[in-house]
Design a protein around this motif. Structure first.
Motif, mmCIF file in Angstrom:
data_model
loop_
_atom_site.group_PDB
_atom_site.id
_atom_site.type_symbol
_atom_site.label_atom_id
_atom_site.label_comp_id
_atom_site.label_asym_id
_atom_site.label_seq_id
_atom_site.Cartn_x
_atom_site.Cartn_y
_atom_site.Cartn_z
ATOM 1 N N MET A 214 -7.872 6.411 10.807
ATOM 2 C CA MET A 214 -6.578 6.972 10.487
ATOM 3 C C MET A 214 -5.729 5.920 9.794
ATOM 4 N N GLY A 215 -5.077 6.308 8.719
ATOM 5 C CA GLY A 215 -4.272 5.381 7.940
ATOM 6 C C GLY A 215 -2.977 5.001 8.623
ATOM 7 N N LYS A 216 -2.423 3.921 8.163
ATOM 8 C CA LYS A 216 -1.151 3.433 8.681
ATOM 9 C C LYS A 216 0.003 4.049 7.903
ATOM 10 N N SER A 217 1.152 4.025 8.531
ATOM 11 C CA SER A 217 2.392 4.418 7.872
ATOM 12 C C SER A 217 3.091 3.135 7.435
ATOM 13 N N ILE A 218 3.289 3.005 6.130
ATOM 14 C CA ILE A 218 3.843 1.773 5.563
ATOM 15 C C ILE A 218 5.180 2.075 4.906
ATOM 16 N N LEU A 219 6.155 1.236 5.182
ATOM 17 C CA LEU A 219 7.469 1.340 4.563
ATOM 18 C C LEU A 219 7.690 0.131 3.671
ATOM 19 N N ILE A 220 8.005 0.373 2.410
ATOM 20 C CA ILE A 220 8.363 -0.704 1.485
ATOM 21 C C ILE A 220 9.872 -0.662 1.294
ATOM 22 N N LEU A 221 10.521 -1.776 1.587
ATOM 23 C CA LEU A 221 11.947 -1.928 1.338
ATOM 24 C C LEU A 221 12.089 -2.797 0.100
ATOM 25 N N ASN A 222 12.426 -2.162 -1.016
ATOM 26 C CA ASN A 222 12.543 -2.865 -2.288
ATOM 27 C C ASN A 222 13.990 -3.286 -2.496
ATOM 28 N N GLY A 223 14.230 -4.589 -2.516
ATOM 29 C CA GLY A 223 15.580 -5.116 -2.612
ATOM 30 C C GLY A 223 16.043 -5.489 -4.002
ATOM 31 N N SER A 224 15.354 -5.058 -5.020
ATOM 32 C CA SER A 224 15.761 -5.390 -6.384
ATOM 33 C C SER A 224 16.572 -4.261 -7.000
ATOM 34 N N PRO A 225 17.685 -4.604 -7.660
ATOM 35 C CA PRO A 225 18.439 -3.568 -8.366
ATOM 36 C C PRO A 225 17.780 -3.146 -9.678
ATOM 37 N N ARG A 226 16.797 -3.897 -10.160
ATOM 38 C CA ARG A 226 16.083 -3.526 -11.385
ATOM 39 C C ARG A 226 15.045 -2.455 -11.063
ATOM 40 N N LYS A 227 15.171 -1.309 -11.686
ATOM 41 C CA LYS A 227 14.257 -0.203 -11.400
ATOM 42 C C LYS A 227 12.810 -0.510 -11.789
ATOM 43 N N ASN A 228 12.602 -1.262 -12.834
ATOM 44 C CA ASN A 228 11.245 -1.596 -13.276
ATOM 45 C C ASN A 228 11.042 -3.098 -13.366
ATOM 46 N N GLY A 229 11.687 -3.812 -12.476
ATOM 47 C CA GLY A 229 11.589 -5.264 -12.478
ATOM 48 C C GLY A 229 10.254 -5.759 -11.952
ATOM 49 N N ASN A 230 10.103 -7.058 -11.941
ATOM 50 C CA ASN A 230 8.853 -7.690 -11.513
ATOM 51 C C ASN A 230 8.548 -7.435 -10.043
ATOM 52 N N SER A 231 9.570 -7.467 -9.203
ATOM 53 C CA SER A 231 9.361 -7.187 -7.777
ATOM 54 C C SER A 231 8.869 -5.759 -7.584
ATOM 55 N N ARG A 232 9.470 -4.840 -8.308
ATOM 56 C CA ARG A 232 9.064 -3.434 -8.194
ATOM 57 C C ARG A 232 7.622 -3.260 -8.628
ATOM 58 N N GLN A 233 7.213 -3.954 -9.687
ATOM 59 C CA GLN A 233 5.825 -3.865 -10.141
ATOM 60 C C GLN A 233 4.872 -4.411 -9.073
ATOM 61 N N LEU A 234 5.284 -5.484 -8.428
ATOM 62 C CA LEU A 234 4.469 -6.061 -7.357
ATOM 63 C C LEU A 234 4.313 -5.057 -6.216
ATOM 64 N N SER A 235 5.411 -4.411 -5.834
ATOM 65 C CA SER A 235 5.344 -3.438 -4.739
ATOM 66 C C SER A 235 4.524 -2.200 -5.134
ATOM 67 N N LEU A 236 4.601 -1.785 -6.389
ATOM 68 C CA LEU A 236 3.810 -0.633 -6.830
ATOM 69 C C LEU A 236 2.314 -0.910 -6.734
ATOM 70 N N HIS A 237 1.903 -2.121 -7.094
ATOM 71 C CA HIS A 237 0.483 -2.465 -6.978
ATOM 72 C C HIS A 237 0.055 -2.510 -5.515
ATOM 73 N N PHE A 238 0.900 -3.053 -4.661
ATOM 74 C CA PHE A 238 0.614 -3.046 -3.231
ATOM 75 C C PHE A 238 0.467 -1.595 -2.752
ATOM 76 N N GLN A 239 1.397 -0.736 -3.152
ATOM 77 C CA GLN A 239 1.383 0.668 -2.747
ATOM 78 C C GLN A 239 0.104 1.362 -3.206
ATOM 79 N N GLN A 240 -0.309 1.121 -4.447
ATOM 80 C CA GLN A 240 -1.524 1.745 -4.961
ATOM 81 C C GLN A 240 -2.743 1.334 -4.131
ATOM 82 N N GLY A 241 -2.810 0.066 -3.760
ATOM 83 C CA GLY A 241 -3.916 -0.391 -2.926
ATOM 84 C C GLY A 241 -3.881 0.243 -1.542
ATOM 85 N N ALA A 242 -2.696 0.313 -0.962
ATOM 86 C CA ALA A 242 -2.550 0.906 0.369
ATOM 87 C C ALA A 242 -2.923 2.393 0.355
#
Length: 179
Positions: free
Chosen positions: A1-29
């Motif tokens: 059974m999969g886990k429930s994961i919450l990403i708290l993205n603290g960047s005000p840039r909608k497509n910034g570098n942090s957001r891209q990093l979190s999107l790749h993490f999300q895709q893997g998860a």
């Protein structure tokens, strides 16, 4: 059974570098069968902790009515919390720092979670992450007794999109996939 994961993205840039990093993490998860929810904190209305200790007298409930109510509810439902943000002037951006401060409401005896830290910085010196990692360690790992499940810290990515070909994106994907 999969886990429930919450990403708290603290960047005000909608497509910034942090957001891209979190999107790749999300895709893997998600590829591993986990459920992922993201809360964008970049422009959220979050008030600082009042140090009133209302939460300590009222079942870990905060007296303030702001965007943190959604964050608390999501943390209560998640197994793993991912904090993702850029470094701002050698520290956590206020969006993430405010969440750290407001987690005081839980206290060390209330709630245990796994957590991760994903950060980007324009500075090329990896020492730029020092204060952020220390705050993460002291507040979440030492005080709340949450369990660190990984950190990806990417220096030298200032301009939006600078992270595009960085190997850290694949590392984030793999970290998400292997939780």
């Amino acid at each position: 059974m999969g886990k429930s994961i919450l990403i708290l993205n603290g960047s005000p840039r909608k497509n910034g570098n942090s957001r891209q990093l979190s999107l790749h993490f999300q895709q893997g998860a998600e590829a591993a069968g986990h459920t992922v929810k993201t809360i964008e904190l970049g422009n959220a209305k979050l008030n600082g902790c009042l140090a009133c200790e209302y939460c300590r007298r009222n079942a870990h409930q905060c007296v303030q009515k702001d965007a943190m109510a959604e964050v608390y509810a999501a943390i209560n439902e998640a197994d793993t919390i991912v904090f993702c943000a850029p470094v701002y002037f050698y520290g956590l951006p206020v969006q993430i720092k405010t969440v750290f401060d407001r987690l005081f409401a839980y206290g060390p005896e209330y709630l245990r979670r796994d957590c991760l830290l994903l950060m980007t910085a324009g500075d090329t010196d990896a020492a730029v992450f020092g204060a952020c990692e220390l705050n993460y360690k002291l507040a979440l790992l030492d005080y709340l007794h949450w369990q660190d499940k990984g950190r990806i810290l990417v220096a030298g990515v200032y301009e939006p999109g600078a992270i595009k070909d960085n190997p850290a994106l694949q590392q984030a994907y793999e970290l998400g996939k292997n939780l």
